[in-house]
Scaffold this motif. Structure first.
Motif, PDB file in Angstrom:
ATOM      1  N   HIS A 152     -19.542  43.307  71.713  1.00  0.00           N
ATOM      2  CA  HIS A 152     -20.977  43.600  71.818  1.00  0.00           C
ATOM      3  C   HIS A 152     -21.804  42.322  71.722  1.00  0.00           C
ATOM      4  CE1 HIS A 152     -19.348  47.563  71.087  1.00  0.00           C
ATOM      5  NE2 HIS A 152     -20.501  48.067  71.522  1.00  0.00           N
ATOM      6  N   CYS A 153     -22.934  42.349  72.382  1.00  0.00           N
ATOM      7  CA  CYS A 153     -23.813  41.183  72.438  1.00  0.00           C
ATOM      8  C   CYS A 153     -24.450  40.936  71.067  1.00  0.00           C
ATOM      9  CB  CYS A 153     -24.898  41.437  73.482  1.00  0.00           C
ATOM     10  SG  CYS A 153     -26.138  40.130  73.570  1.00  0.00           S
ATOM     11  N   PRO A 154     -24.364  39.702  70.532  1.00  0.00           N
ATOM     12  CA  PRO A 154     -24.962  39.431  69.214  1.00  0.00           C
ATOM     13  C   PRO A 154     -26.486  39.414  69.251  1.00  0.00           C
ATOM     14  CG  PRO A 154     -24.076  37.424  70.162  1.00  0.00           C
ATOM     15  CD  PRO A 154     -23.689  38.533  71.089  1.00  0.00           C
ATOM     16  N   MET A 155     -27.063  39.397  70.458  1.00  0.00           N
ATOM     17  CA  MET A 155     -28.529  39.335  70.558  1.00  0.00           C
ATOM     18  C   MET A 155     -29.153  40.715  70.724  1.00  0.00           C
ATOM     19  SD  MET A 155     -28.961  35.664  72.353  1.00  0.00           S
ATOM     20  CE  MET A 155     -28.465  36.016  73.969  1.00  0.00           C
ATOM     21  N   CYS A 156     -28.546  41.575  71.551  1.00  0.00           N
ATOM     22  CA  CYS A 156     -29.185  42.878  71.799  1.00  0.00           C
ATOM     23  C   CYS A 156     -28.297  44.055  71.444  1.00  0.00           C
ATOM     24  CB  CYS A 156     -29.644  42.963  73.246  1.00  0.00           C
ATOM     25  SG  CYS A 156     -28.314  43.320  74.401  1.00  0.00           S
ATOM     26  N   GLY A 157     -27.019  43.820  71.165  1.00  0.00           N
ATOM     27  CA  GLY A 157     -26.143  44.913  70.741  1.00  0.00           C
ATOM     28  C   GLY A 157     -25.497  45.695  71.868  1.00  0.00           C
ATOM     29  N   ARG A 170     -19.949  38.480  79.095  1.00  0.00           N
ATOM     30  CA  ARG A 170     -21.335  38.530  79.515  1.00  0.00           C
ATOM     31  C   ARG A 170     -21.941  39.867  79.082  1.00  0.00           C
ATOM     32  NH1 ARG A 170     -23.355  35.343  83.311  1.00  0.00           N
ATOM     33  NH2 ARG A 170     -21.349  35.010  84.335  1.00  0.00           N
ATOM     34  N   CYS A 171     -23.166  39.791  78.565  1.00  0.00           N
ATOM     35  CA  CYS A 171     -23.853  41.000  78.120  1.00  0.00           C
ATOM     36  C   CYS A 171     -24.221  41.850  79.334  1.00  0.00           C
ATOM     37  CB  CYS A 171     -25.103  40.636  77.332  1.00  0.00           C
ATOM     38  SG  CYS A 171     -26.078  42.083  76.852  1.00  0.00           S
ATOM     39  N   THR A 172     -23.930  43.145  79.251  1.00  0.00           N
ATOM     40  CA  THR A 172     -24.221  44.033  80.384  1.00  0.00           C
ATOM     41  C   THR A 172     -25.706  44.362  80.481  1.00  0.00           C
ATOM     42  OG1 THR A 172     -23.682  45.901  78.944  1.00  0.00           O
ATOM     43  CG2 THR A 172     -21.937  45.104  80.400  1.00  0.00           C
ATOM     44  N   ARG A 173     -26.490  44.063  79.443  1.00  0.00           N
ATOM     45  CA  ARG A 173     -27.923  44.367  79.507  1.00  0.00           C
ATOM     46  C   ARG A 173     -28.747  43.131  79.855  1.00  0.00           C
ATOM     47  NH1 ARG A 173     -30.071  46.841  74.231  1.00  0.00           N
ATOM     48  NH2 ARG A 173     -28.995  48.704  74.974  1.00  0.00           N
ATOM     49  N   ASP A 174     -28.568  42.043  79.068  1.00  0.00           N
ATOM     50  CA  ASP A 174     -29.443  40.877  79.293  1.00  0.00           C
ATOM     51  C   ASP A 174     -28.747  39.726  80.011  1.00  0.00           C
ATOM     52  OD1 ASP A 174     -27.959  39.473  77.366  1.00  0.00           O
ATOM     53  OD2 ASP A 174     -29.257  40.181  75.760  1.00  0.00           O
ATOM     54  N   GLY A 175     -27.471  39.889  80.328  1.00  0.00           N
ATOM     55  CA  GLY A 175     -26.771  38.872  81.104  1.00  0.00           C
ATOM     56  C   GLY A 175     -26.387  37.621  80.325  1.00  0.00           C
ATOM     57  N   SER A 176     -26.661  37.581  79.014  1.00  0.00           N
ATOM     58  CA  SER A 176     -26.343  36.369  78.241  1.00  0.00           C
ATOM     59  C   SER A 176     -24.833  36.131  78.224  1.00  0.00           C
ATOM     60  CB  SER A 176     -26.885  36.486  76.808  1.00  0.00           C
ATOM     61  OG  SER A 176     -26.353  37.619  76.163  1.00  0.00           O
ATOM     62  N   GLU A 177     -24.479  34.835  78.207  1.00  0.00           N
ATOM     63  CA  GLU A 177     -23.071  34.449  78.239  1.00  0.00           C
ATOM     64  C   GLU A 177     -22.611  34.080  76.837  1.00  0.00           C
ATOM     65  OE1 GLU A 177     -22.820  31.219  80.975  1.00  0.00           O
ATOM     66  OE2 GLU A 177     -23.080  32.498  82.741  1.00  0.00           O
TER      67      GLU A 177
HETATM   68 ZN   LIG Z   1     -27.415  41.339  75.160  1.00  0.00          ZN
END
Ligand SMILES: [Zn+2]
Length: 325
Positions: A152-157, A170-177
């Protein structure tokens, strides 16, 4: 048993570093630029010449024959395309290597044609494998551990998914790597002015197991500062002459162990009993007697701790047969 050469000469006060550490022997060209090709893994997993190392529950299949021990490397199978796959690099002949991570759901029944392969951990076979195979196992295990704990993304979950041939998520919501983590830890052979070695026991270890001190590097801290801080926190010693010895990956789950020697200014020990329940200064004669009496459980051969203790001692130590040097 280790096939790695040991440093036998000039051990005490030597400036020599540790070579051929068991888990620092990888030989493949990682070829990081190829990871950007989104078709790389689908292409390699259709090529029968690709060599696949499969990891299930932290174990890989090895074929053991006499003193030889090798990873079982196979051609890709259809089901590999549906699993987590990571590009591990290529050898000097251009052969590509891919790690495939399976679920620990009974697929370990899979056998090679001869039925002679066995599922082993890196701790079990790390010293026995060839340089190439040790590097393959260390890398696929480190990556698999990272993927498993970064879903899970540490920024948006939101959920993350693998990209770049298994080398980012890669985050599936915000695209962060998000990139694979390696946590540096220092490990130190602390000696006193009489060249006795400090050995200590963590509260999680069985009675009799002693090793050199170790601890994680904190943000904002150099490796040498971490050595001094950890030694002071754990046993109350002030150390100087902090010298680099060597390093190796330690993917249990994600460390890089960086070894040092350090000299204690004083010998009085004040233990932090949450971290250390026993600490002793040992001479080489003390260590020899402890091993011969069977009262001392050494760190495993695959560890840098073992090599550091043997370097100080002056040669290999055979836990079962007593001291050989
Ligand atoms: Zn994210």
């Amino acid at each position: 048993m280790s096939s790695a050469p040991h440093t036998l000469e000039g051990v005490s006060g030597s400036s020599e570093t540790l070579h051929d550490l068991s888990l620092a022997r990888g030989t493949l060209n990682r070829d990081g630029l190829r990871r950007r090709d989104p078709d790389l893994l689908p292409f390699l997993l259709k090529d029968p010449l690709t060599r696949v190392v499969e990891l299930v529950g932290g174990r890989a299949q090895v074929v053991e024959s006499g003193h030889d021990c090798a990873l079982l490397l196979r051609s890709p199978r259809e089901r590999d395309s549906h699993r987590l796959a990571v590009f591990l690099g290529q050898d000097s002949q251009g052969t590509a290597y891919v790690g495939v991570v399976g679920a620990a759901d009974g697929e370990q029944d899979d056998q090679d044609a001869a039925g002679k392969a066995a599922w082993r951990t890196l701790r079990e076979v790390g010293v026995l494998l060839s340089d190439r195979d040790a590097g393959l196992f260390v890398t696929v295990l480190g990556l698999a551990n990272w993927h498993a704990s970064h879903t899970h993304c540490p920024m948006c979950g939101a959920t993350t998914e693998p990209d770049q041939a298994g080398w980012i998520r890669r985050c599936t919501r915000d695209g962060s790597e998000h990139y694979p983590r390696t946590d540096p830890a220092v490990i130190m052979a602390v000696t006193d002015p009489a060249d006795r070695l400090l050995l200590a026991r963590s509260p999680h270890w069985p009675l009799g197991r002693l090793s050199v001190l170790a601890g994680f590097v904190e943000p904002g801290e150099s490796l040498e500062a971490a050595v001094a801080r950890e030694v002071f926190e754990e046993v109350g010693l002030v150390v100087g002459q902090v010298r680099y010895l060597g390093n190796q990956p330690w993917p249990f789950p994600s460390s890089l162990m960086v070894g040092f020697t350090a000299r204690a200014v004083d010998v009085a020990l004040h233990l932090d009993e949450e971290e250390i329940v026993q600490a002793v200064w040992v001479s080489r004669e003390d260590l020899r007697e402890m091993v011969l009496a069977g009262t001392f459980v050494l760190s495993p051969s695959v560890s840098i701790a073992r090599r550091m203790i043997e370097r100080w001692y002056g040669g290999p130590i055979d836990q079962n047969a007593g001291i050989t040097a």
